[in-house]
Write a protein that holds these residues in place. Structure first.
Motif, mmCIF file in Angstrom:
data_model
loop_
_atom_site.group_PDB
_atom_site.id
_atom_site.type_symbol
_atom_site.label_atom_id
_atom_site.label_comp_id
_atom_site.label_asym_id
_atom_site.label_seq_id
_atom_site.Cartn_x
_atom_site.Cartn_y
_atom_site.Cartn_z
ATOM 1 N N PRO A 95 6.546 -10.202 -9.035
ATOM 2 C CA PRO A 95 6.673 -9.227 -10.134
ATOM 3 C C PRO A 95 5.357 -8.613 -10.581
ATOM 4 O O PRO A 95 5.370 -7.588 -11.284
ATOM 5 N N VAL A 96 4.204 -9.184 -10.213
ATOM 6 C CA VAL A 96 2.933 -8.578 -10.599
ATOM 7 C C VAL A 96 2.627 -7.341 -9.762
ATOM 8 O O VAL A 96 1.744 -6.552 -10.112
ATOM 9 N N THR A 97 3.350 -7.149 -8.668
ATOM 10 C CA THR A 97 3.083 -6.028 -7.767
ATOM 11 C C THR A 97 3.185 -4.667 -8.434
ATOM 12 O O THR A 97 2.371 -3.778 -8.155
ATOM 13 N N PRO A 98 4.173 -4.400 -9.305
ATOM 14 C CA PRO A 98 4.223 -3.066 -9.943
ATOM 15 C C PRO A 98 2.947 -2.695 -10.676
ATOM 16 O O PRO A 98 2.562 -1.521 -10.712
ATOM 17 N N TRP A 99 2.286 -3.678 -11.297
ATOM 18 C CA TRP A 99 1.053 -3.357 -12.015
ATOM 19 C C TRP A 99 -0.033 -2.906 -11.052
ATOM 20 O O TRP A 99 -0.836 -2.039 -11.373
ATOM 21 N N ALA A 104 -1.876 3.808 -8.549
ATOM 22 C CA ALA A 104 -1.956 4.883 -7.558
ATOM 23 C C ALA A 104 -1.960 6.272 -8.191
ATOM 24 O O ALA A 104 -2.819 7.106 -7.869
ATOM 25 N N PRO A 105 -1.021 6.621 -9.109
ATOM 26 C CA PRO A 105 -1.101 7.955 -9.731
ATOM 27 C C PRO A 105 -2.379 8.155 -10.536
ATOM 28 O O PRO A 105 -2.956 9.248 -10.539
ATOM 29 N N VAL A 106 -2.825 7.106 -11.244
ATOM 30 C CA VAL A 106 -4.054 7.224 -12.029
ATOM 31 C C VAL A 106 -5.243 7.473 -11.105
ATOM 32 O O VAL A 106 -6.099 8.324 -11.384
ATOM 33 N N ALA A 107 -5.302 6.744 -9.979
ATOM 34 C CA ALA A 107 -6.397 6.934 -9.032
ATOM 35 C C ALA A 107 -6.370 8.337 -8.433
ATOM 36 O O ALA A 107 -7.420 8.965 -8.226
ATOM 37 N N GLY A 108 -5.171 8.867 -8.167
ATOM 38 C CA GLY A 108 -5.079 10.225 -7.654
ATOM 39 C C GLY A 108 -5.583 11.251 -8.650
ATOM 40 O O GLY A 108 -6.270 12.214 -8.278
ATOM 41 N N ALA A 142 4.850 7.459 -16.471
ATOM 42 C CA ALA A 142 5.063 7.886 -15.089
ATOM 43 C C ALA A 142 4.432 6.897 -14.106
ATOM 44 O O ALA A 142 5.035 6.551 -13.083
ATOM 45 N N ALA A 143 3.223 6.440 -14.421
ATOM 46 C CA ALA A 143 2.578 5.457 -13.551
ATOM 47 C C ALA A 143 3.361 4.148 -13.534
ATOM 48 O O ALA A 143 3.544 3.522 -12.478
ATOM 49 N N ALA A 144 3.846 3.717 -14.694
ATOM 50 C CA ALA A 144 4.624 2.485 -14.750
ATOM 51 C C ALA A 144 5.929 2.622 -13.972
ATOM 52 O O ALA A 144 6.351 1.691 -13.266
ATOM 53 N N ALA A 145 6.585 3.800 -14.087
ATOM 54 C CA ALA A 145 7.831 4.017 -13.346
ATOM 55 C C ALA A 145 7.580 4.015 -11.841
ATOM 56 O O ALA A 145 8.365 3.457 -11.062
ATOM 57 N N GLY A 147 5.187 2.414 -10.235
ATOM 58 C CA GLY A 147 4.959 1.038 -9.815
ATOM 59 C C GLY A 147 6.242 0.230 -9.759
ATOM 60 O O GLY A 147 6.467 -0.529 -8.809
ATOM 61 N N PHE A 148 7.106 0.422 -10.757
ATOM 62 C CA PHE A 148 8.343 -0.357 -10.788
ATOM 63 C C PHE A 148 9.265 0.017 -9.642
ATOM 64 O O PHE A 148 9.788 -0.857 -8.948
ATOM 65 N N PHE A 149 9.512 1.314 -9.416
ATOM 66 C CA PHE A 149 10.465 1.715 -8.378
ATOM 67 C C PHE A 149 9.926 1.439 -6.971
ATOM 68 O O PHE A 149 10.698 1.121 -6.059
ATOM 69 N N SER A 150 8.611 1.572 -6.770
ATOM 70 C CA SER A 150 8.065 1.229 -5.459
ATOM 71 C C SER A 150 8.226 -0.260 -5.187
ATOM 72 O O SER A 150 8.460 -0.673 -4.046
ATOM 73 N N TRP A 151 8.136 -1.093 -6.231
ATOM 74 C CA TRP A 151 8.371 -2.523 -6.067
ATOM 75 C C TRP A 151 9.854 -2.814 -5.875
ATOM 76 O O TRP A 151 10.230 -3.636 -5.033
ATOM 77 N N TRP A 152 10.708 -2.153 -6.639
ATOM 78 C CA TRP A 152 12.141 -2.411 -6.577
ATOM 79 C C TRP A 152 12.716 -2.088 -5.202
ATOM 80 O O TRP A 152 13.605 -2.793 -4.717
ATOM 81 N N PHE A 153 12.227 -1.036 -4.567
ATOM 82 C CA PHE A 153 12.763 -0.632 -3.268
ATOM 83 C C PHE A 153 11.907 -1.136 -2.102
ATOM 84 O O PHE A 153 11.959 -0.573 -1.006
ATOM 85 N N THR A 154 11.118 -2.167 -2.345
ATOM 86 C CA THR A 154 10.363 -2.818 -1.275
ATOM 87 C C THR A 154 10.883 -4.235 -1.103
ATOM 88 O O THR A 154 11.028 -4.968 -2.078
ATOM 89 N N SER A 155 11.191 -4.605 0.114
ATOM 90 C CA SER A 155 11.684 -5.946 0.384
ATOM 91 C C SER A 155 11.290 -6.338 1.801
ATOM 92 O O SER A 155 10.944 -5.501 2.625
ATOM 93 N N TYR A 156 11.350 -7.618 2.056
ATOM 94 C CA TYR A 156 11.093 -8.117 3.414
ATOM 95 C C TYR A 156 12.209 -9.078 3.793
ATOM 96 O O TYR A 156 12.822 -9.723 2.943
ATOM 97 N N LEU A 157 12.453 -9.172 5.081
ATOM 98 C CA LEU A 157 13.584 -9.941 5.588
ATOM 99 C C LEU A 157 13.172 -10.562 6.918
ATOM 100 O O LEU A 157 12.679 -9.862 7.804
ATOM 101 N N VAL A 158 13.372 -11.859 7.059
ATOM 102 C CA VAL A 158 13.080 -12.564 8.309
ATOM 103 C C VAL A 158 14.393 -12.805 9.034
ATOM 104 O O VAL A 158 15.257 -13.531 8.540
ATOM 105 N N THR A 159 14.573 -12.163 10.181
ATOM 106 C CA THR A 159 15.763 -12.367 11.002
ATOM 107 C C THR A 159 15.433 -13.348 12.127
ATOM 108 O O THR A 159 14.357 -13.927 12.164
ATOM 109 N N ASP A 160 16.369 -13.506 13.052
ATOM 110 C CA ASP A 160 16.146 -14.449 14.154
ATOM 111 C C ASP A 160 15.069 -13.963 15.120
ATOM 112 O O ASP A 160 14.493 -14.764 15.856
#
Length: 581
Positions: A95-99, A104-108, A142-145, A147-160
């Motif tokens: 959950p710290v990832t969104p912060w 990114a927008p601020v740096a831009g 806007a920056a918080a949104a 960060g949150f949505f980029s985290w929410w739609f990022t996932s990883y999955l280990v298959t066989d």
């Protein structure tokens, strides 16, 4: 003009970095610790894990607007039938990832302001406190949104068979990382991440230049995921890999703080950068009379001094080398703690450096070039250590290689070489052992380079016009990390013989090379099959012409050395013996 004769040492050379080398079989044995098999194409026998035609076999990437393909996994189940997925299935990052991503927008915005500073300053002079408050009221949410949505739609999955990393809100990107192509998994702990108790995972995959990254995960989760991925890369069954745990490690070397500081002070690069920092601004000031120009010249010099002294100390602090079944583990760093792995069998070249002021103490620095890491990106194995300790660690990287004996085989160049390189000719040397090709160069900063015969891609005879007049030539060998080394200024006849001899040593070394699989001493079935093809081809020479090879492959398969009696035999593969040009 320089002339160059080039010869491929073996047709079945180590795959060049950045080039895919085959795909994994979709069939899993499902047994304890049996090694994974490697075949020419992906069968896709496991549901949802087959790779699409035309995708990179080592790391596939799909970019589909608004669509993800669910598959079989070991981490989470797909959503129930009839219910739309609100986000890609799999595990979320910490959950710290969104912060972290909210910056990114601020740096831009800051980068845009710096790019056109005059216009930015003009805008700010016309802004009232109310407008500034309104701007921050819009920017921060806007920056918080973001960060949150980029985290929410990022996932990883280990298959066989693979690790899937899904990102993106509008355009979804899915990276398919085959587990049997993973060669290293590193854990990074920057300073702020250590405070927050998180870490990032970097994956080094054969056939890719850039490393995939999962940032950030909980420290325990990152360590457990790293252990699982390495266990799966070793061929352990998917159901047993999560319980395999972190492989045990035995410490081989630890660089003390006093040794590191003394080595940095005696290396000379820091003193040279300090001298440049003092001299260049003064010269610029006297030449231009501008204080601003002198300050502008001082800033890069300060950066050079910091990189060669303080920056190197922070990076190489508490350097530890440990041996484990998944390779050599390197732990180092004062502020940003790094945990890296040197994968077995992927080391293409070893460079031992001896600065002048280190020789009385018998200290050396060891650097590596690794296949898949790109040119000059292999990194440091040992920042500073006594020669005997470095030789003990090097014996783990290159089994059967004695550092002292290998360096002792380097024979000096002929005296007439002084007319080509008046001062540095005494530092050049060349030798060879049963295991490595050895070159030496440098007087003040001596460098000895070792390239295993099995890792040599090609051998080149190089002779310029002045070298031709002096009856001298260079013999260069290329290895699988897009790098090369050369035996400089050898006698021309000796160089021609060396090209043939090195090509033969490379073929022999590749046939006798040890397997490079993790945690196992058995060769891959693919290697056994290729050896069987090689033997069948030798028998086929007596019975009749060979069968046609598949399109895009040389007869005998992609990893088979040329036979002695074939048209691509010893003479053809060793290059022309005629002088170039």
């Amino acid at each position: 003009m320089d002339g160059t004769d080039r010869a491929d040492a073996v047709n079945g050379a180590e795959p060049v970095a950045g080039e895919p080398t085959g795909t994994a079989s979709g069939a899993e044995s499902g047994t304890g610790t049996a090694p994974r098999t490697a075949s020419g194409t992906a069968s896709g026998a496991e549901s949802g894990t087959g790779t699409a035609p035309g995708r990179d076999t080592a790391r596939g990437e799909d970019t589909v607007p608004g669509k993800d393909t669910p598959g079989k996994d070991t981490g989470s189940a797909p959503p129930p039938s009839g219910r739309p997925s609100r986000r890609p299935e799999g595990k979320r990052l910490h959950p710290v990832t969104p912060w972290r991503r909210a910056w990114a927008p601020v740096a831009g915005l800051v980068a845009f302001s710096v790019h056109d500073f005059e216009r930015t300053r003009e805008w700010f002079t016309h802004l009232t406190p109310g407008w500034l408050a309104a701007a921050f009221a819009v920017l921060l949410p806007a920056a918080a949104a973001y960060g949150f949505f980029s985290w929410w739609f990022t996932s990883y999955l280990v298959t066989d068979t693979e690790l899937r990393i899904r990102t993106g809100l509008v355009f979804r990107r899915t990276a398919h990382i085959r587990l049997d192509r993973v060669q290293a998994v590193d854990v990074g702990r920057p300073l702020l991440a250590r405070v927050a108790g998180v870490a990032k995972l970097k994956l080094d995959v054969v056939g890719t230049e850039a490393k995939d990254e999962l940032a950030f995960l909980g420290e325990r989760e990152a360590v457990d995921l790293r252990a699982e991925l390495l266990a799966r890369a070793a061929g352990i069954a998917p159901e047993a890999a999560p319980e395999a745990g972190e492989a045990p490690a035995r410490q081989l070397l630890r660089v003390g703080t006093r040794t590191l500081v003394t080595g940095l002070l005696l290396m000379g690069t820091g003193w040279g950068a300090l001298l440049m920092m003092l001299a260049v601004p003064v010269l610029v000031y006297f030449a231009s009379g501008s204080v601003l120009g002198a300050v502008a010249a001082l800033l890069p010099a300060l950066g050079g001094v910091w990189a060669s002294t303080g920056g190197r100390f922070l990076k190489e602090y508490d350097w530890t080398v440990a041996e484990s079944p998944d390779g050599l583990r390197l732990d180092h760093g004062l502020l940003d703690r790094e945990h890296a792995t040197v994968p077995p069998g992927r080391v293409q070249s070893v460079r031992i450096t001896e600065p002048l002021l280190w020789r009385r103490r018998g200290w050396v620095r060891v650097e590596l070039e690794i296949a898949g890491a790109g040119k000059d990106k292999g990194g440091v194995l040992i920042p500073v250590a006594p020669r005997s300790d470095a030789a003990a660690v090097l014996a783990r990287v290159l089994p059967g290689v004695d550092l002292v004996a290998a360096a002792g085989t380097a024979a000096p160049v002929p005296r007439r070489a002084r007319w080509c390189v008046p001062l540095a000719w005494r530092g050049y040397g060349h030798g060879a052992t049963d295991a490595v090709f050895v070159t030496r160069s440098g007087l003040i900063r001596r460098r000895v380079t070792l390239v295993p015969h099995a890792k040599v891609q090609s051998v080149r005879f190089v002779q310029g016009p002045w070298e031709r007049r002096m009856r001298l030539a260079d013999v260069a060998v290329d290895h699988g990390a897009n790098g090369w080394t050369a035996a400089r200024l050898r006698d021309a006849e000796e160089a021609r013989a060396l090209v043939h001899a090195q090509a033969e040593r490379s073929r022999t070394g590749r046939r006798e090379a040890r397997p490079d699989r993790w945690m196992t001493g058995a060769p891959r079935q693919g290697q056994e099959r290729e050896q069987g093809q090689d033997q069948g081809q030798e028998q086929g020479q007596e019975q009749g012409p060979r069968a046609a090879a598949p399109a895009g492959e040389a007869p005998g398969g992609p990893a088979t050395a040329p036979d002695e009696g074939s048209p691509a035999g010893s003479a053809g593969s060793s290059g022309s013996a005629e002088p170039a040009g």
